[in-house]
Design a protein around this motif. Structure first.
Motif, PDB file in Angstrom:
ATOM      1  N   PRO A   1       0.811  -1.229   0.000  1.00 11.83           N
ATOM      2  CA  PRO A   1       0.000   0.000   0.000  1.00 11.83           C
ATOM      3  C   PRO A   1       0.837   1.269   0.000  1.00 11.83           C
ATOM      4  CG  PRO A   1      -0.015  -1.013   2.173  1.00 11.83           C
ATOM      5  CD  PRO A   1       0.750  -1.930   1.289  1.00 11.83           C
ATOM      6  N   SER A   2       2.159   1.147  -0.147  1.00  6.95           N
ATOM      7  CA  SER A   2       3.056   2.309  -0.133  1.00  6.95           C
ATOM      8  C   SER A   2       3.954   2.287  -1.354  1.00  6.95           C
ATOM      9  CB  SER A   2       3.910   2.295   1.144  1.00  6.95           C
ATOM     10  OG  SER A   2       4.922   3.281   1.083  1.00  6.95           O
ATOM     11  N   THR A   3       4.412   3.470  -1.768  1.00  7.00           N
ATOM     12  CA  THR A   3       5.373   3.550  -2.869  1.00  7.00           C
ATOM     13  C   THR A   3       6.788   3.232  -2.401  1.00  7.00           C
ATOM     14  OG1 THR A   3       5.624   5.924  -2.461  1.00  7.00           O
ATOM     15  CG2 THR A   3       4.006   5.264  -4.122  1.00  7.00           C
ATOM     16  N   ASP A   4       7.004   3.129  -1.092  1.00  5.90           N
ATOM     17  CA  ASP A   4       8.303   2.762  -0.534  1.00  5.90           C
ATOM     18  C   ASP A   4       8.526   1.273  -0.723  1.00  5.90           C
ATOM     19  OD1 ASP A   4      10.602   2.324   0.862  1.00  5.90           O
ATOM     20  OD2 ASP A   4       9.856   3.070   2.792  1.00  5.90           O
ATOM     21  N   ALA A   5       9.609   0.905  -1.445  1.00  4.05           N
ATOM     22  CA  ALA A   5       9.848  -0.504  -1.755  1.00  4.05           C
ATOM     23  C   ALA A   5      10.061  -1.350  -0.509  1.00  4.05           C
ATOM     24  CB  ALA A   5      11.064  -0.634  -2.676  1.00  4.05           C
ATOM     25  N   ALA A   6      10.481  -0.734   0.610  1.00  7.45           N
ATOM     26  CA  ALA A   6      10.745  -1.493   1.836  1.00  7.45           C
ATOM     27  C   ALA A   6       9.577  -1.463   2.807  1.00  7.45           C
ATOM     28  CB  ALA A   6      12.001  -0.956   2.511  1.00  7.45           C
ATOM     29  N   ALA A   7       8.503  -0.759   2.460  1.00  5.83           N
ATOM     30  CA  ALA A   7       7.383  -0.606   3.387  1.00  5.83           C
ATOM     31  C   ALA A   7       6.601  -1.904   3.538  1.00  5.83           C
ATOM     32  CB  ALA A   7       6.470   0.527   2.911  1.00  5.83           C
ATOM     33  N   GLU A   8       5.984  -2.082   4.679  1.00  3.46           N
ATOM     34  CA  GLU A   8       5.110  -3.224   4.936  1.00  3.46           C
ATOM     35  C   GLU A   8       3.720  -2.708   5.266  1.00  3.46           C
ATOM     36  OE1 GLU A   8       6.908  -5.600   7.949  1.00  3.46           O
ATOM     37  OE2 GLU A   8       8.511  -6.331   6.636  1.00  3.46           O
ATOM     38  N   PRO A   9       2.689  -3.534   5.045  1.00  2.00           N
ATOM     39  CA  PRO A   9       2.747  -4.938   4.630  1.00  2.00           C
ATOM     40  C   PRO A   9       3.060  -5.090   3.148  1.00  2.00           C
ATOM     41  CG  PRO A   9       0.477  -4.226   4.751  1.00  2.00           C
ATOM     42  CD  PRO A   9       1.301  -3.082   5.265  1.00  2.00           C
ATOM     43  N   GLN A  10       3.458  -6.308   2.780  1.00  2.26           N
ATOM     44  CA  GLN A  10       3.715  -6.660   1.392  1.00  2.26           C
ATOM     45  C   GLN A  10       3.051  -8.001   1.089  1.00  2.26           C
ATOM     46  OE1 GLN A  10       7.918  -6.743   0.651  1.00  2.26           O
ATOM     47  NE2 GLN A  10       8.201  -4.539   0.921  1.00  2.26           N
ATOM     48  N   TRP A  11       2.604  -8.143  -0.162  1.00  7.79           N
ATOM     49  CA  TRP A  11       2.047  -9.433  -0.582  1.00  7.79           C
ATOM     50  C   TRP A  11       2.819  -9.925  -1.809  1.00  7.79           C
ATOM     51  CZ3 TRP A  11      -0.613 -13.112   1.519  1.00  7.79           C
ATOM     52  CH2 TRP A  11      -1.147 -14.148   0.714  1.00  7.79           C
ATOM     53  N   PRO A  12       3.452 -11.131  -1.715  1.00  9.47           N
ATOM     54  CA  PRO A  12       4.241 -11.628  -2.852  1.00  9.47           C
ATOM     55  C   PRO A  12       3.348 -11.957  -4.048  1.00  9.47           C
ATOM     56  CG  PRO A  12       4.722 -12.828  -0.814  1.00  9.47           C
ATOM     57  CD  PRO A  12       3.478 -12.034  -0.571  1.00  9.47           C
ATOM     58  N   ILE A  13       3.845 -11.607  -5.230  1.00  9.21           N
ATOM     59  CA  ILE A  13       3.174 -11.954  -6.478  1.00  9.21           C
ATOM     60  C   ILE A  13       4.005 -12.981  -7.244  1.00  9.21           C
ATOM     61  CG2 ILE A  13       2.389 -11.070  -8.711  1.00  9.21           C
ATOM     62  CD1 ILE A  13       1.806  -8.412  -7.269  1.00  9.21           C
ATOM     63  N   LEU A  14       5.307 -12.691  -7.405  1.00  6.19           N
ATOM     64  CA  LEU A  14       6.253 -13.646  -7.976  1.00  6.19           C
ATOM     65  C   LEU A  14       7.381 -13.850  -6.977  1.00  6.19           C
ATOM     66  CD1 LEU A  14       6.601 -12.333 -11.660  1.00  6.19           C
ATOM     67  CD2 LEU A  14       5.132 -14.181 -10.851  1.00  6.19           C
ATOM     68  N   VAL A  15       7.774 -15.097  -6.798  1.00 11.79           N
ATOM     69  CA  VAL A  15       8.877 -15.443  -5.907  1.00 11.79           C
ATOM     70  C   VAL A  15       9.851 -16.314  -6.690  1.00 11.79           C
ATOM     71  CG1 VAL A  15       9.564 -16.584  -3.765  1.00 11.79           C
ATOM     72  CG2 VAL A  15       7.402 -15.318  -3.870  1.00 11.79           C
ATOM     73  N   ASP A  16      11.104 -15.866  -6.787  1.00 12.01           N
ATOM     74  CA  ASP A  16      12.109 -16.570  -7.601  1.00 12.01           C
ATOM     75  C   ASP A  16      11.610 -16.797  -9.022  1.00 12.01           C
ATOM     76  OD1 ASP A  16      13.960 -16.708  -5.539  1.00 12.01           O
ATOM     77  OD2 ASP A  16      13.136 -18.579  -4.769  1.00 12.01           O
ATOM     78  N   GLY A  17      10.892 -15.812  -9.540  1.00 15.67           N
ATOM     79  CA  GLY A  17      10.422 -15.867 -10.919  1.00 15.67           C
ATOM     80  C   GLY A  17       9.163 -16.677 -11.140  1.00 15.67           C
ATOM     81  N   CYS A  18       8.615 -17.269 -10.079  1.00 20.05           N
ATOM     82  CA  CYS A  18       7.423 -18.134 -10.206  1.00 20.05           C
ATOM     83  C   CYS A  18       6.259 -17.548  -9.404  1.00 20.05           C
ATOM     84  CB  CYS A  18       7.735 -19.546  -9.699  1.00 20.05           C
ATOM     85  SG  CYS A  18       9.035 -20.387 -10.619  1.00 20.05           S
ATOM     86  N   PRO A  19       5.011 -17.875  -9.792  1.00 16.20           N
ATOM     87  CA  PRO A  19       3.856 -17.399  -9.030  1.00 16.20           C
ATOM     88  C   PRO A  19       3.930 -17.837  -7.567  1.00 16.20           C
ATOM     89  CG  PRO A  19       3.167 -18.296 -11.150  1.00 16.20           C
ATOM     90  CD  PRO A  19       4.619 -18.620 -11.010  1.00 16.20           C
ATOM     91  N   PHE A  20       3.556 -16.960  -6.664  1.00 17.08           N
ATOM     92  CA  PHE A  20       3.572 -17.242  -5.230  1.00 17.08           C
ATOM     93  C   PHE A  20       2.569 -18.356  -4.912  1.00 17.08           C
ATOM     94  CE2 PHE A  20       1.893 -15.834  -0.919  1.00 17.08           C
ATOM     95  CZ  PHE A  20       2.880 -16.519  -0.225  1.00 17.08           C
ATOM     96  N   VAL A  21       3.089 -19.464  -4.359  1.00 16.48           N
ATOM     97  CA  VAL A  21       2.245 -20.656  -4.142  1.00 16.48           C
ATOM     98  C   VAL A  21       1.273 -20.469  -2.991  1.00 16.48           C
ATOM     99  CG1 VAL A  21       3.957 -22.217  -5.125  1.00 16.48           C
ATOM    100  CG2 VAL A  21       4.017 -21.706  -2.669  1.00 16.48           C
ATOM    101  N   GLY A  22       1.481 -19.455  -2.132  1.00 16.35           N
ATOM    102  CA  GLY A  22       0.587 -19.256  -1.007  1.00 16.35           C
ATOM    103  C   GLY A  22      -0.657 -18.466  -1.333  1.00 16.35           C
ATOM    104  N   ASP A  23      -0.845 -18.121  -2.606  1.00 15.10           N
ATOM    105  CA  ASP A  23      -2.005 -17.328  -3.030  1.00 15.10           C
ATOM    106  C   ASP A  23      -3.089 -18.262  -3.549  1.00 15.10           C
ATOM    107  OD1 ASP A  23      -3.783 -15.456  -4.112  1.00 15.10           O
ATOM    108  OD2 ASP A  23      -2.139 -14.130  -4.703  1.00 15.10           O
ATOM    109  N   ASN A  24      -4.312 -18.126  -3.017  1.00 11.77           N
ATOM    110  CA  ASN A  24      -5.385 -19.001  -3.513  1.00 11.77           C
ATOM    111  C   ASN A  24      -5.911 -18.556  -4.873  1.00 11.77           C
ATOM    112  OD1 ASN A  24      -6.528 -16.682  -2.463  1.00 11.77           O
ATOM    113  ND2 ASN A  24      -8.341 -17.707  -1.648  1.00 11.77           N
ATOM    114  N   TYR A  25      -5.548 -17.348  -5.322  1.00 13.34           N
ATOM    115  CA  TYR A  25      -5.802 -16.912  -6.697  1.00 13.34           C
ATOM    116  C   TYR A  25      -4.433 -16.647  -7.316  1.00 13.34           C
ATOM    117  CZ  TYR A  25     -10.793 -16.517  -5.840  1.00 13.34           C
ATOM    118  OH  TYR A  25     -12.113 -16.809  -5.557  1.00 13.34           O
TER     119      TYR A  25
END
Length: 292
Positions: free
Chosen positions: A218-242
């Motif tokens: 929710p922030s433009t700061d790359a280090a800000a939290e919270p964060q939700w992974p979209i890609l991890v190591d180049g692959c879709p984040f497996v913890g996302d139900n969508y």
């Protein structure tokens, strides 16, 4: 590797091979340079040795420019690779110059990439070898054979970061994109978002864009939290139900000359919540995409 040549010192030398009087088993053999032979029956023989420091190509990847069936190497050893094919096949081009037929083909070796847990490098360039056979058109007798390595451009190192752009397409065709005036976009939960990341102002077809980690915040700061992974190591984040869907890019076209400079994926709209009440956080979502 034994040379394809008639018996005798002179015939061996004429074929472009080496001759050893002391060797009674294989007196005629291929040397440490690429050799092209034009046979009387209208065949190419092309032999490539393992490269030295002046020719750092990857012998295991040497192939004809044409990938049609039947054009694979007929023999591969630890030090040589041999091709033997008709001059009318395997992508060979022919020119008629006065009373001569000029047949040309190319061998290509891909870049040798060395990997590690923290990244990949290459010290090699693409190796291209041009083979040419010239025949007398009237009786199809071979007149001359030639082998040449086209000059390679001097590598140019330019300091500074790569230019990247993240944009959102209007639909899954990725043929049009939202202009700056459309942002911030308003979407219903679970609506698809068609995301594209691309390299800017690059024309090297050997460059490949790999997205290592992508996330939303929710922030433009790359280090800000919270964060939700979209890609991890180049692959879709497996913890996302969508789960994020990766979209293949290509083939190359006038509108998309360098598909390897692009990465596309589809995410489903979501919103952050605040534990333990799980109240929805208001505001915009921003995405970060460190490149590799």
């Amino acid at each position: 590797m034994p040379c394809v040549a008639p018996q005798g010192r002179e015939a061996c030398k004429q074929a472009g091979c080496c001759y050893d009087d002391m060797d009674r088993v294989t007196p005629c053999y291929y040397g440490n340079t690429a050799t092209v032979q034009c046979l009387l029956d209208g065949h190419f023989v092309v032999v490539v040795p393992r490269g030295h420091s002046t020719q750092p190509y990857n012998l295991d990847s040497v192939r004809l420019a044409s990938t049609q069936a039947g054009c694979e190497p007929i023999r591969v050893t630890e030090t040589f690779v041999m091709f033997h094919f008709p001059v009318t096949q395997c992508g060979t081009t022919v020119q008629v110059i006065e009373d001569r037929l000029v047949y040309e083909n190319q061998l290509i070796s891909t870049i040798d990439v060395q990997g590690s847990p923290r990244g990949s490098i290459t010290r090699d360039s693409v190796y291209i070898l041009q083979a040419r056979c010239i025949y007398n058109a009237s009786d199809l007798l071979p007149l001359r054979m030639e082998v040449a390595v086209p000059p390679t451009a001097t590598p140019l190192a330019v300091p500074g970061p790569l230019g990247l752009q993240l944009r959102i397409a209007t639909d899954n065709s990725y043929s049009s994109y939202h202009p700056d005036g459309d942002y911030p976009l308003v979407r219903v939960l679970r609506d698809p978002i068609y995301v594209e990341v691309r390299l800017l102002q690059k024309t090297d077809p050997n460059l490949v864009l790999v997205l290592h980690h992508c996330w939303a915040s929710p922030s433009t700061d790359a280090a800000a939290e919270p964060q939700w992974p979209i890609l991890v190591d180049g692959c879709p984040f497996v913890g996302d139900n969508y789960r994020t869907q990766l979209v293949p890019v290509g083939p190359a076209s006038p509108q998309l000359p360098f598909p390897s400079h692009y990465q596309r994926f589809v995410i489903s709209t979501f919103t952050f919540v605040e534990p333990p009440t799980m109240a929805v956080l208001e505001g915009e979502l921003h995405q970060g995409s460190p490149e590799k």
